[in-house]
Design a protein around this motif. Structure first.
Motif, PDB file in Angstrom:
ATOM      1  N   CYS A 129      -6.909  -0.304  -1.829  1.00  0.00           N
ATOM      2  CA  CYS A 129      -6.537  -1.006  -0.599  1.00  0.00           C
ATOM      3  C   CYS A 129      -7.801  -1.352   0.189  1.00  0.00           C
ATOM      4  O   CYS A 129      -8.656  -0.498   0.434  1.00  0.00           O
ATOM      5  CB  CYS A 129      -5.604  -0.150   0.243  1.00  0.00           C
ATOM      6  N   CYS A 181      -7.353   0.747   3.909  1.00  0.00           N
ATOM      7  CA  CYS A 181      -7.392   2.203   4.067  1.00  0.00           C
ATOM      8  C   CYS A 181      -8.054   2.909   2.897  1.00  0.00           C
ATOM      9  O   CYS A 181      -8.255   4.119   2.942  1.00  0.00           O
ATOM     10  CB  CYS A 181      -5.988   2.762   4.298  1.00  0.00           C
ATOM     11  N   CYS A 231       0.844  -1.197   0.000  1.00  0.00           N
ATOM     12  CA  CYS A 231       0.000   0.000   0.000  1.00  0.00           C
ATOM     13  C   CYS A 231       0.880   1.248   0.000  1.00  0.00           C
ATOM     14  O   CYS A 231       1.948   1.268   0.617  1.00  0.00           O
ATOM     15  CB  CYS A 231      -0.915  -0.008   1.231  1.00  0.00           C
ATOM     16  N   THR A 234      -1.358  -2.289   6.913  1.00  0.00           N
ATOM     17  CA  THR A 234      -0.532  -3.316   6.259  1.00  0.00           C
ATOM     18  C   THR A 234       0.936  -2.903   6.220  1.00  0.00           C
ATOM     19  O   THR A 234       1.807  -3.726   5.941  1.00  0.00           O
ATOM     20  CB  THR A 234      -1.018  -3.603   4.821  1.00  0.00           C
ATOM     21  N   CYS A 273      -0.985   2.985   6.609  1.00  0.00           N
ATOM     22  CA  CYS A 273      -1.907   1.858   6.416  1.00  0.00           C
ATOM     23  C   CYS A 273      -1.504   0.719   7.354  1.00  0.00           C
ATOM     24  O   CYS A 273      -0.309   0.488   7.584  1.00  0.00           O
ATOM     25  CB  CYS A 273      -1.837   1.381   4.965  1.00  0.00           C
TER      26      CYS A 273
END
Ligand code: ZN
Length: 154
Positions: free
Chosen positions: A138, A141, A109, A116, A114
């Motif tokens: 994504c 987010c 991302c 991740t 985020c």
């Protein structure tokens, strides 16, 4: 025998990535992580004529068969590509390039905060909003990635 076969020599063992959108062969090379330092013969034909597409690119990688992860990566930049695994000058296997509805793990991302991109053990997850032009969203987010974002990560 078509013009393209005359232009690009046949290979004994390896992979032929055909029907790449015209001008996109270098993106395919990049997404596969090929730098040219691998001591393999790689032939790239850019903007050759194609009955089906008008123009197309072709990438031939000698001595290397692509795996399914790599085939999925190619789908991100060349959704119409056809992939032939060559053994002893013959097509041993044809692999279909197909972009799945969701992409997990391959792409990062672009949003630094985020979840991740945090220390949490969460894989990235994107939904494919559009194939051409490529737009990924994504799941966590909502950030949107384009092909240039993706290539910048490779
Ligand atoms: Zn995100």
């Amino acid at each position: 025998m078509c013009e393209v076969n005359l232009r690009v020599l046949k290979i004994k063992d390896g992979t032929v990535i055909d029907h790449v959108n015209g001008g996109y062969a270098l993106d395919v090379i990049k997404i596969l992580g090929i730098t040219g330092k691998e001591k393999r013969v790689i032939t790239i034909a850019i903007n050759v004529s194609s009955k089906q597409f008008g123009i197309k690119d072709i990438v031939k990688i000698e001595g290397r068969a692509l795996n399914s992860d790599e085939v999925n990566k190619i789908a991100l930049v060349a959704p119409h590509a056809s992939i032939n695994i060559i053994r002893n000058y013959a097509v041993a296997e044809k692999l279909a390039v197909k972009l799945p509805q969701t992409i997990t793990g391959i792409v990062k991302c672009v949003n630094p905060v985020c979840i991740t991109n945090s220390d949490e053990p969460i894989s990235s997850n994107f939904s494919v909003e559009s194939v051409e032009p490529l737009i990924l969203k994504c799941h966590y987010c909502g950030c949107v990635l384009e092909k240039s974002d993706l290539l910048a990560q490779m």
